[in-house]
Design an enzyme around this catalytic site. Structure first.
Site, PDB file in Angstrom:
ATOM      1  CG  ASP A  61      -5.005 113.518 -17.043  1.00 26.41           C
ATOM      2  OD1 ASP A  61      -5.227 114.126 -15.547  1.00 26.41           O
ATOM      3  OD2 ASP A  61      -4.472 113.788 -17.768  1.00 26.41           O
ATOM      4  CB  THR A  76      -7.277 118.226 -15.582  1.00 32.00           C
ATOM      5  OG1 THR A  76      -6.834 116.939 -15.394  1.00 32.00           O
ATOM      6  CG2 THR A  76      -5.636 118.432 -16.073  1.00 32.00           C
ATOM      7  CB  THR A  77     -10.930 115.298 -12.467  1.00 33.64           C
ATOM      8  OG1 THR A  77     -10.212 114.471 -13.061  1.00 33.64           O
ATOM      9  CG2 THR A  77     -12.625 114.612 -12.589  1.00 33.64           C
ATOM     10  CG  ASP A 125      -1.499 114.734 -13.594  1.00 29.93           C
ATOM     11  OD1 ASP A 125      -0.666 115.066 -14.757  1.00 29.93           O
ATOM     12  OD2 ASP A 125      -2.605 114.635 -13.003  1.00 29.93           O
TER      13      ASP A 125
END
Length: 535
Positions: A69, A102-103, A400
């Site tokens: 994550d 988020t990446t 997530d």
């Protein structure tokens, strides 16, 4: 640097401050900042997509985290550089707002910076680049709206939601049982969702984990699980139609606020004191019995005396339950939290159809399940796994998935994943660049190129040759004017993401583009870095 002595003869050093400060100015400052941003993006690049790698992070006190994550990786990394800290904040804000992607947002910001560096070398002013990026991000934002699909779902037809959650979970370590976990996440969100207001309070979903068992044993409990057991080993382990008194007052004789001492000089006085104490306990237990409670959940501990009495009076009790859990139990059972024994009344009791204690494996670990509650608006996801790291990572993955389900309930538009949305935006931005006279045109083209970074990274992580794959997919999109063509990471044999059921939320993608552009604009506007001297 000079040595001097104060009036007590202690030496101290005088430093000439200004000379020591290191400064980076103009283009050097921008290049240093861009290099720092790119370095952070490079770390996360390899963990993008279903074939992405995990990172292992060790904290200063020796705890190990293994995660995929983006937000967690950056949170745990010890970052000194100020620009790198901006990237950490960028992924954190994506995590707070959307919960997923988020990446991707950091990879995107890194590639925007990389393209900006080329433009700066050509001598284009950084403000003009920033303006061009802003124009391009608007075009991409509107284009995403244009290619998105509305998604109809209801409490009975949850398949669309499950498919989207499965896409999120496919890049995580738990992808071998993503179907079950996605269904659990969606059911949990729908259980606490307010569909009229299109709002979901994720605090009502408690995620508990216990080491042992296997990942497939993860279950959704329509109720609350408390990591405690009954206070006395001989109390009943299963209570049906429980009426629960939720207390925040201890089962102890009242203590005066002031300091005091009691002089006892005869046995009789000691006896009366003891009887007085026993009377207190008796009254407390009797009050609970009188209002009809069949289970007491207490925030504090009991004396052994109270425990013994409760046991004798057949009143099961649980002690040392945390404040957050008490609130959740109160929400789930429809009870009220009672701060004093005097205020107990039958209408303040919570109701649950079944309270049972469950033990795990060969260990002494026991947990209390409170199920079939009067108000099922609080649920618990109970995760099992082989080791602690696996459980922590599953919690993050489920977070997530829960966020994705919540976003879909708020706004049910989706775009297709696998890099197809980025490629489509890239084509649209490239086409729009010709309409702008002036230097911004270069920046808009660069923006289109940097949108390709995500499909490139996806292809690279999947072991395909990145450039060949990307150009093939791009030409297919333009030829068939089909914005659903993406990178075939899982080697299914079709590039059409609609057939592969790879979905992403529209607001998540839009947020990625806007946030990445904002951060890059901010970095480009810095032209002077003044840092304090290192002694």
């Amino acid at each position: 640097m000079a040595l001097a002595f104060d009036e007590f003869g202690r030496p101290f050093i005088i430093l000439r401050e200004q000379e020591k400060k290191s400064r980076l100015r103009g283009l050097d400052a921008q290049k240093a900042n861009i290099a720092a941003g790119k370095a952070v993006a490079r770390i996360l690049r390899t963990s993008l997509g279903p074939k992405g790698m995990d990172k292992m992070l060790q904290s200063p006190d020796g705890d190990v985290t293994i995660t995929n994550d983006g937000a967690t990786i950056l949170e745990q990394m010890d970052v000194d550089n100020q620009i790198a800290k901006l990237m950490v904040e960028l992924s954190r804000s994506q995590d707070y707002e959307i919960g997923d992607g988020t990446t991707g947002v950091v990879v995107m910001a890194g590639s925007l910076l990389e393209q900006a560096e080329k433009l700066l070398e050509r001598g284009i002013h950084p403000i003009r680049i920033a303006e061009g990026y802003e124009l391009a991000s608007r075009i991409a934002f509107d284009h995403l709206e244009h290619i998105s699909h509305k998604f109809e779902f209801s409490a009975t037809n949850i398949e669309p939601l499950v498919q989207t959650c499965m896409t999120t979970l496919s890049s995580k370590i738990v992808n071998r049982c993503k179907r079950t976990l996605a269904e659990i996440a969606v059911k949990a969100v729908l259980a606490v969702a307010d569909l009229e207001r299109k709002d979901v309070n994720l605090d009502l979903i408690k995620v508990e984990g216990k080491v042992g068992g296997k990942l497939e044993d993860t279950e959704l409990v329509y109720g609350i699980i408390v990591d405690k057991d009954m206070s006395h080993p001989q109390m009943p382990k299963r209570i049906e139609d429980a009426k629960i008194a939720i207390l925040t007052c201890p089962f102890e004789p009242p203590k005066p606020k002031t300091k005091h001492k009691v002089d006892i000089d005869t046995v009789e006085k000691f006896q009366t004191l003891r009887e007085q104490e026993q009377k207190y306990f008796d009254e407390m237990v009797q009050k609970c019995k009188d209002v009809g409670a069949t289970l007491v959940i207490c925030q504090w501990g009991f004396d052994d005396e109270a425990n013994h009495l409760l046991m004798h009076r057949n009143l099961p009790a649980v002690r040392w339950v945390g404040g957050v859990e008490l609130e959740l139990i109160a929400i789930a059972t429809g009870g009220r939290i009672v701060p004093r024994f005097q205020e107990l009344s039958p209408e303040k009791l919570g109701k649950a159809g079944l309270v049972r204690e469950k033990s795990f494996g060969t260990t002494k670990d026991r947990m209390l399940y409170i199920e079939q509650c009067a108000n099922s608006r609080a649920v618990t996801i109970f995760i099992r796994g082989g080791n602690k790291m696996m459980i922590e990572e599953t919690k993050r993955s489920l977070h997530d998935a829960l966020c994705v389900a919540r976003n879909l309930i708020r706004n049910n538009s989706i775009v297709y994943g696998g890099g197809s949305a980025e490629i489509s935006c890239s084509v649209a931005v490239e086409a729009a660049a010709d309409r702008y006279p002036g230097v911004e045109q270069y920046a808009i083209r660069s923006f289109a190129d940097s949108l390709d970074a995500i499909p490139l990274a996806l292809a690279e992580n999947s072991g395909l040759s990145p450039i060949d794959t990307l150009t093939a997919v791009k030409s297919q999109q333009v030829k068939e004017s089909n914005p659903h063509c993406g990178i075939d990471c899982n080697d299914v044999g079709t590039n059409d993401m609609k057939e592969q059921n790879v979905f992403e939320t529209l607001i998540g993608k839009q947020q990625q583009i806007l946030l990445a552009t904002q951060v890059v604009k901010m970095i480009l506007k810095i032209d002077d870095v003044i840092s304090p001297s290192d002694y």
